[in-house]
Write a protein that holds these residues in place. Sequence first.
Motif, PDB file in Angstrom:
ATOM      1  N   HIS A  20       0.780  -1.238   0.066  1.00 59.29           N
ATOM      2  CA  HIS A  20       0.188   0.077  -0.174  1.00 59.29           C
ATOM      3  C   HIS A  20       0.860   1.208   0.042  1.00 59.29           C
ATOM      4  O   HIS A  20       0.638   2.279  -0.722  1.00 59.29           O
ATOM      5  CB  HIS A  20      -0.959   0.159   1.154  1.00 59.29           C
ATOM      6  CG  HIS A  20      -2.054  -0.925   1.218  1.00 59.29           C
ATOM      7  ND1 HIS A  20      -2.398  -1.669   2.245  1.00 59.29           N
ATOM      8  CD2 HIS A  20      -2.572  -1.580  -0.040  1.00 59.29           C
ATOM      9  CE1 HIS A  20      -3.480  -2.440   1.895  1.00 59.29           C
ATOM     10  NE2 HIS A  20      -3.612  -2.573   0.575  1.00 59.29           N
ATOM     11  N   ILE A  21       1.935   1.183   0.791  1.00 62.26           N
ATOM     12  CA  ILE A  21       2.899   2.396   0.741  1.00 62.26           C
ATOM     13  C   ILE A  21       3.477   2.377  -0.720  1.00 62.26           C
ATOM     14  O   ILE A  21       3.857   3.844  -1.177  1.00 62.26           O
ATOM     15  CB  ILE A  21       4.060   2.018   1.968  1.00 62.26           C
ATOM     16  CG1 ILE A  21       3.235   1.888   3.332  1.00 62.26           C
ATOM     17  CG2 ILE A  21       5.014   3.228   1.895  1.00 62.26           C
ATOM     18  CD1 ILE A  21       2.470   3.429   3.718  1.00 62.26           C
ATOM     19  N   SER A  22       3.908   1.236  -1.128  1.00 65.36           N
ATOM     20  CA  SER A  22       4.650   1.361  -2.343  1.00 65.36           C
ATOM     21  C   SER A  22       3.741   1.877  -3.384  1.00 65.36           C
ATOM     22  O   SER A  22       4.177   2.922  -4.446  1.00 65.36           O
ATOM     23  CB  SER A  22       5.187   0.160  -2.836  1.00 65.36           C
ATOM     24  OG  SER A  22       6.037  -0.463  -2.018  1.00 65.36           O
ATOM     25  N   THR A  23       2.573   1.546  -3.250  1.00 65.35           N
ATOM     26  CA  THR A  23       1.276   2.176  -4.488  1.00 65.35           C
ATOM     27  C   THR A  23       1.272   3.809  -4.081  1.00 65.35           C
ATOM     28  O   THR A  23       1.043   4.418  -5.265  1.00 65.35           O
ATOM     29  CB  THR A  23       0.159   1.687  -4.242  1.00 65.35           C
ATOM     30  OG1 THR A  23       0.017   0.122  -4.363  1.00 65.35           O
ATOM     31  CG2 THR A  23      -1.152   2.213  -5.053  1.00 65.35           C
ATOM     32  N   LEU A  24       1.262   4.233  -3.081  1.00 67.48           N
ATOM     33  CA  LEU A  24       1.190   5.707  -3.128  1.00 67.48           C
ATOM     34  C   LEU A  24       2.206   6.371  -3.257  1.00 67.48           C
ATOM     35  O   LEU A  24       2.326   7.338  -3.972  1.00 67.48           O
ATOM     36  CB  LEU A  24       0.955   5.956  -1.229  1.00 67.48           C
ATOM     37  CG  LEU A  24      -0.406   6.110  -0.837  1.00 67.48           C
ATOM     38  CD1 LEU A  24      -0.562   5.990   0.486  1.00 67.48           C
ATOM     39  CD2 LEU A  24      -1.215   7.207  -1.510  1.00 67.48           C
ATOM     40  N   LEU A  25       3.479   5.624  -3.287  1.00 65.07           N
ATOM     41  CA  LEU A  25       4.909   6.434  -3.559  1.00 65.07           C
ATOM     42  C   LEU A  25       4.722   6.443  -5.047  1.00 65.07           C
ATOM     43  O   LEU A  25       5.333   7.428  -5.459  1.00 65.07           O
ATOM     44  CB  LEU A  25       6.167   5.638  -2.981  1.00 65.07           C
ATOM     45  CG  LEU A  25       6.406   5.764  -1.449  1.00 65.07           C
ATOM     46  CD1 LEU A  25       7.372   4.739  -1.058  1.00 65.07           C
ATOM     47  CD2 LEU A  25       6.700   7.336  -1.163  1.00 65.07           C
ATOM     48  N   SER A  26       4.289   5.209  -5.651  1.00 65.17           N
ATOM     49  CA  SER A  26       4.489   5.249  -7.109  1.00 65.17           C
ATOM     50  C   SER A  26       3.321   6.528  -7.720  1.00 65.17           C
ATOM     51  O   SER A  26       3.429   6.903  -8.664  1.00 65.17           O
ATOM     52  CB  SER A  26       3.906   3.954  -7.594  1.00 65.17           C
ATOM     53  OG  SER A  26       4.821   2.933  -7.144  1.00 65.17           O
ATOM     54  N   LEU A  27       2.263   6.569  -6.770  1.00 61.41           N
ATOM     55  CA  LEU A  27       1.465   7.522  -7.470  1.00 61.41           C
ATOM     56  C   LEU A  27       1.865   9.112  -7.381  1.00 61.41           C
ATOM     57  O   LEU A  27       1.381   9.820  -7.970  1.00 61.41           O
ATOM     58  CB  LEU A  27      -0.129   7.494  -6.690  1.00 61.41           C
ATOM     59  CG  LEU A  27      -0.909   6.033  -7.158  1.00 61.41           C
ATOM     60  CD1 LEU A  27      -1.988   5.775  -6.074  1.00 61.41           C
ATOM     61  CD2 LEU A  27      -1.574   6.211  -8.569  1.00 61.41           C
ATOM     62  N   SER A  28       2.551   9.000  -6.158  1.00 62.31           N
ATOM     63  CA  SER A  28       2.937  10.677  -5.917  1.00 62.31           C
ATOM     64  C   SER A  28       4.049  10.881  -6.968  1.00 62.31           C
ATOM     65  O   SER A  28       4.217  12.243  -7.212  1.00 62.31           O
ATOM     66  CB  SER A  28       3.549  10.662  -4.640  1.00 62.31           C
ATOM     67  OG  SER A  28       4.929   9.781  -4.507  1.00 62.31           O
ATOM     68  N   LYS A  29       4.642   9.858  -7.800  1.00 61.56           N
ATOM     69  CA  LYS A  29       5.693  10.308  -8.507  1.00 61.56           C
ATOM     70  C   LYS A  29       5.178  10.738 -10.048  1.00 61.56           C
ATOM     71  O   LYS A  29       6.123  11.202 -10.915  1.00 61.56           O
ATOM     72  CB  LYS A  29       6.674   8.946  -8.847  1.00 61.56           C
ATOM     73  CG  LYS A  29       7.481   8.859  -7.529  1.00 61.56           C
ATOM     74  CD  LYS A  29       8.357   7.578  -7.673  1.00 61.56           C
ATOM     75  CE  LYS A  29       9.133   7.183  -6.281  1.00 61.56           C
ATOM     76  NZ  LYS A  29      10.016   5.946  -6.677  1.00 61.56           N
ATOM     77  N   ALA A  30       4.041  10.790 -10.214  1.00 62.43           N
ATOM     78  CA  ALA A  30       3.388  10.836 -11.495  1.00 62.43           C
ATOM     79  C   ALA A  30       3.619  12.358 -12.059  1.00 62.43           C
ATOM     80  O   ALA A  30       4.175  12.608 -13.078  1.00 62.43           O
ATOM     81  CB  ALA A  30       1.734  10.436 -11.610  1.00 62.43           C
ATOM     82  N   THR A  31       2.891  13.060 -11.271  1.00 65.96           N
ATOM     83  CA  THR A  31       2.843  14.644 -11.494  1.00 65.96           C
ATOM     84  C   THR A  31       2.980  15.407 -10.141  1.00 65.96           C
ATOM     85  O   THR A  31       2.787  14.876  -8.991  1.00 65.96           O
ATOM     86  CB  THR A  31       1.587  15.003 -12.096  1.00 65.96           C
ATOM     87  OG1 THR A  31       0.610  14.911 -11.433  1.00 65.96           O
ATOM     88  CG2 THR A  31       1.516  14.297 -13.591  1.00 65.96           C
ATOM     89  N   ARG A  32       3.328  16.743 -10.402  1.00 63.17           N
ATOM     90  CA  ARG A  32       3.295  17.463  -9.348  1.00 63.17           C
ATOM     91  C   ARG A  32       1.903  17.596  -8.617  1.00 63.17           C
ATOM     92  O   ARG A  32       1.643  17.628  -7.413  1.00 63.17           O
ATOM     93  CB  ARG A  32       3.813  19.038  -9.336  1.00 63.17           C
ATOM     94  CG  ARG A  32       3.705  19.876  -8.189  1.00 63.17           C
ATOM     95  CD  ARG A  32       4.515  21.104  -8.815  1.00 63.17           C
ATOM     96  NE  ARG A  32       5.846  20.987  -9.171  1.00 63.17           N
ATOM     97  CZ  ARG A  32       6.906  21.083  -8.547  1.00 63.17           C
ATOM     98  NH1 ARG A  32       6.860  21.215  -7.234  1.00 63.17           N
ATOM     99  NH2 ARG A  32       8.275  20.670  -9.098  1.00 63.17           N
ATOM    100  N   HIS A  33       0.983  17.459  -9.397  1.00 65.57           N
ATOM    101  CA  HIS A  33      -0.620  17.521  -8.727  1.00 65.57           C
ATOM    102  C   HIS A  33      -0.720  16.319  -8.065  1.00 65.57           C
ATOM    103  O   HIS A  33      -1.449  16.172  -7.006  1.00 65.57           O
ATOM    104  CB  HIS A  33      -1.519  17.606  -9.986  1.00 65.57           C
ATOM    105  CG  HIS A  33      -3.167  17.403  -9.878  1.00 65.57           C
ATOM    106  ND1 HIS A  33      -3.651  18.237  -8.897  1.00 65.57           N
ATOM    107  CD2 HIS A  33      -3.626  16.243 -10.021  1.00 65.57           C
ATOM    108  CE1 HIS A  33      -4.828  18.100  -8.787  1.00 65.57           C
ATOM    109  NE2 HIS A  33      -5.096  16.579  -9.346  1.00 65.57           N
ATOM    110  N   SER A  34      -0.304  15.225  -8.538  1.00 62.84           N
ATOM    111  CA  SER A  34      -0.645  13.861  -7.984  1.00 62.84           C
ATOM    112  C   SER A  34       0.135  13.851  -6.536  1.00 62.84           C
ATOM    113  O   SER A  34      -0.346  13.460  -5.496  1.00 62.84           O
ATOM    114  CB  SER A  34      -0.163  12.672  -8.720  1.00 62.84           C
ATOM    115  OG  SER A  34       1.297  12.609  -8.957  1.00 62.84           O
ATOM    116  N   ALA A  35       1.167  14.446  -6.511  1.00 65.66           N
ATOM    117  CA  ALA A  35       2.095  14.560  -5.286  1.00 65.66           C
ATOM    118  C   ALA A  35       1.392  15.319  -4.125  1.00 65.66           C
ATOM    119  O   ALA A  35       1.168  15.041  -2.929  1.00 65.66           O
ATOM    120  CB  ALA A  35       3.486  15.091  -5.593  1.00 65.66           C
ATOM    121  N   SER A  36       0.768  16.699  -4.659  1.00 66.41           N
ATOM    122  CA  SER A  36       0.001  17.091  -3.612  1.00 66.41           C
ATOM    123  C   SER A  36      -1.259  16.420  -3.315  1.00 66.41           C
ATOM    124  O   SER A  36      -1.780  16.634  -2.132  1.00 66.41           O
ATOM    125  CB  SER A  36      -0.353  18.623  -4.591  1.00 66.41           C
ATOM    126  OG  SER A  36      -1.161  19.155  -3.741  1.00 66.41           O
TER     127      SER A  36
END
Length: 350
Positions: free
Chosen positions: A55-71
């Motif tokens: 679950h943590i890995s999924t979130l880390l991967s999603l946050s790397k997509a764009t600046r908007h996804s990180a936010s």
Amino acid sequence: MGQSKKLKNLRSICKDKAKLIKATFSITNRTTSSIQIAVLRATTRSTQSPPHDHHISTLLSLSKATRHSASACISAIIHRLHHHHQQNAYVALKSLITLHYMITGGSFSLKEQPILHPKSATGFDFLNISRFVDNTDMQSREFSLWAQWYACFLKSNLSTSTILGYFLSSSKIEIEKKKENLKFSLYMDLFKEIEALVLTIEEICRAPSSLYCQTNDIVYEVMRLVGEDYRTTQYHLINRLAELNERLHSLRTNELTGLIRCLERLEGCKGRLTELFMNRKRNESFWELESEVMTKLMRLKKDAEMKSVSPKMIEYDSELTRLNKQLSAESRHLRLLTYGEANCWLTLTR
């Protein structure tokens, strides 16, 4: 009480299930929905285990997509921390653990989020859960204290990172690069960074005294992550103390005094740190360097004080000698004064 707790947990689980279904079928934004689902799954109430690695890995991967996804990742975690249905200590702790992972292993875009780099000292209010209490039972109240403290630690972590100019848990390459720049730092900058690092260690020492709670998997994971940050904090302190160790002879008395007080506070943490980490993260080389610097500081301060006292003593002796000579001269003048003259003077005065 037990039945009431089970009923409360059942209602909470149903609420989370409803949120998951709503996020799954949301037609607004697929990335945002995926992030919300990942956060809900990482902070579920149905188990007392910490967030699963995948679950943590999924979130880390999603946050790397764009600046908007990180936010969106940071916002979803903070929203879960403050707005989950009914206060639940385990959900709060899981939310903070998830945020900790984001800070530690997140992408550059995630670490550059403005919320993690506030311009004012009150910019970390999203970590203020000082009034958070889960009154389900005694154990839940105990874990509420752990959640409050953990939030304070993360706030201290981010505040110190702001002063350092990079995150405590940055990559080794970035840390080594900053280490090379220390030799060009002013004393006041080094002292400010050392004081911030000591404040972080002092915050670690404020962990709740109920160490038996560490047998719980969630609290154990909290202390594991905090322990890693403590080890990194030690490394940052070693670099700065080693640099100052070469400059101590050029420091003024007030600078020596300020540094001594700061290191005295650090020494006061040693016993509590040993208790918290069961001798796992003592790092004897760190304490040896701290003791070496402290000894040198005390000697330099004593020498500086002696040098400042000596001129004052010489000045005092000179003034005393001059005064004695003046008194001796005046006493001789009085003895030479005749009776008649004295009598006339007294008569004239009356």
